[in-house]
Design a protein around this motif. Structure first.
Motif, PDB file in Angstrom:
ATOM      1  N   GLN A  45       0.850  -1.195   0.000  1.00 52.89           N
ATOM      2  CA  GLN A  45       0.000   0.000   0.000  1.00 52.89           C
ATOM      3  C   GLN A  45       0.883   1.242   0.000  1.00 52.89           C
ATOM      4  O   GLN A  45       1.726   1.423   0.890  1.00 52.89           O
ATOM      5  N   ASP A  49      -2.323   5.946  -1.087  1.00 52.93           N
ATOM      6  CA  ASP A  49      -3.442   5.060  -1.431  1.00 52.93           C
ATOM      7  C   ASP A  49      -4.478   5.131  -0.311  1.00 52.93           C
ATOM      8  O   ASP A  49      -4.214   4.723   0.819  1.00 52.93           O
ATOM      9  N   SER A  51      -7.410   3.562  -0.287  1.00 56.80           N
ATOM     10  CA  SER A  51      -8.272   2.373  -0.193  1.00 56.80           C
ATOM     11  C   SER A  51      -7.962   1.594   1.080  1.00 56.80           C
ATOM     12  O   SER A  51      -6.894   1.735   1.665  1.00 56.80           O
ATOM     13  N   SER A  52      -8.909   0.788   1.510  1.00 57.31           N
ATOM     14  CA  SER A  52      -8.722  -0.034   2.697  1.00 57.31           C
ATOM     15  C   SER A  52      -7.621  -1.062   2.441  1.00 57.31           C
ATOM     16  O   SER A  52      -7.631  -1.748   1.418  1.00 57.31           O
ATOM     17  N   ASN A  55      -8.536  -4.559   1.420  1.00 58.55           N
ATOM     18  CA  ASN A  55      -9.174  -4.741   0.108  1.00 58.55           C
ATOM     19  C   ASN A  55      -8.181  -4.731  -1.053  1.00 58.55           C
ATOM     20  O   ASN A  55      -8.573  -4.906  -2.195  1.00 58.55           O
ATOM     21  N   SER A 100      -5.258  -0.446  -7.021  1.00 52.24           N
ATOM     22  CA  SER A 100      -6.298  -0.627  -5.997  1.00 52.24           C
ATOM     23  C   SER A 100      -7.514   0.190  -6.422  1.00 52.24           C
ATOM     24  O   SER A 100      -7.526   0.787  -7.495  1.00 52.24           O
ATOM     25  N   THR A 101      -8.503   0.261  -5.574  1.00 51.94           N
ATOM     26  CA  THR A 101      -9.700   1.047  -5.891  1.00 51.94           C
ATOM     27  C   THR A 101      -9.391   2.542  -5.977  1.00 51.94           C
ATOM     28  O   THR A 101     -10.148   3.298  -6.568  1.00 51.94           O
ATOM     29  N   ALA A 102      -8.281   2.966  -5.401  1.00 51.86           N
ATOM     30  CA  ALA A 102      -7.909   4.382  -5.415  1.00 51.86           C
ATOM     31  C   ALA A 102      -7.015   4.751  -6.604  1.00 51.86           C
ATOM     32  O   ALA A 102      -6.692   5.916  -6.783  1.00 51.86           O
TER      33      ALA A 102
END
Length: 137
Positions: A45, A49, A51-52, A55, A100-102
């Protein structure tokens, strides 16, 4: 086919500020009889970032040293040394890259390591004595 016999997941490790890592080497001492496998993964990460952490997808590391090295099936003290690293397919100009989602990020500040031990049956299984993860900058 191999069935997962067990897995280990480390705690999340956060590097010091301004010491973001670009790569990772994992050195592992293990007992790995023929027909079994020890797989190692990283969950990175980036500091930006949002995002969790839980995840973010795991990235499988490549077995760099010891791919054809197996322990003696009759001697559970036949420890072997293995080295894993981030595969070139998961790098951008030599730096770990993940999505990631971000967004998509190069390098990381926080990471966790997952070790998965696989075997075809419960009678012939690998195990790990120790491991060392080295975050490379």
């Amino acid at each position: 086919t191999e069935a997962t016999s067990t897995k280990y997941i480390s705690n999340a490790i956060t590097l010091a500020e301004d010491l973001d890592a670009e790569d990772l080497n994992v050195y592992l001492t293990g007992y790995r009889p023929n027909g079994t496998n020890i797989k190692v993964y990283i969950r990175p990460q980036h500091a930006q970032d949002t995002s969790s952490f839980d995840n973010i997808n795991w990235i499988e590391l490549e077995l760099i040293e010891g791919a054809r090295t197996y322990s003696s099936g009759g001697n559970t003290n036949d420890w072997k040394e293995y080295r894993y690293a981030v595969a070139d397919a998961n790098k951008n100009n030599g730096i770990l890259r993940y999505t990631s989602t971000a967004g998509t990020f190069d390098s990381y500040r926080t990471f966790a390591i997952k070790i998965v031990l696989t075997a075809p049956n419960i009678y012939n299984v690998p195990f790990v004595k120790d491991y060392r993860g080295i975050a490379l900058t």
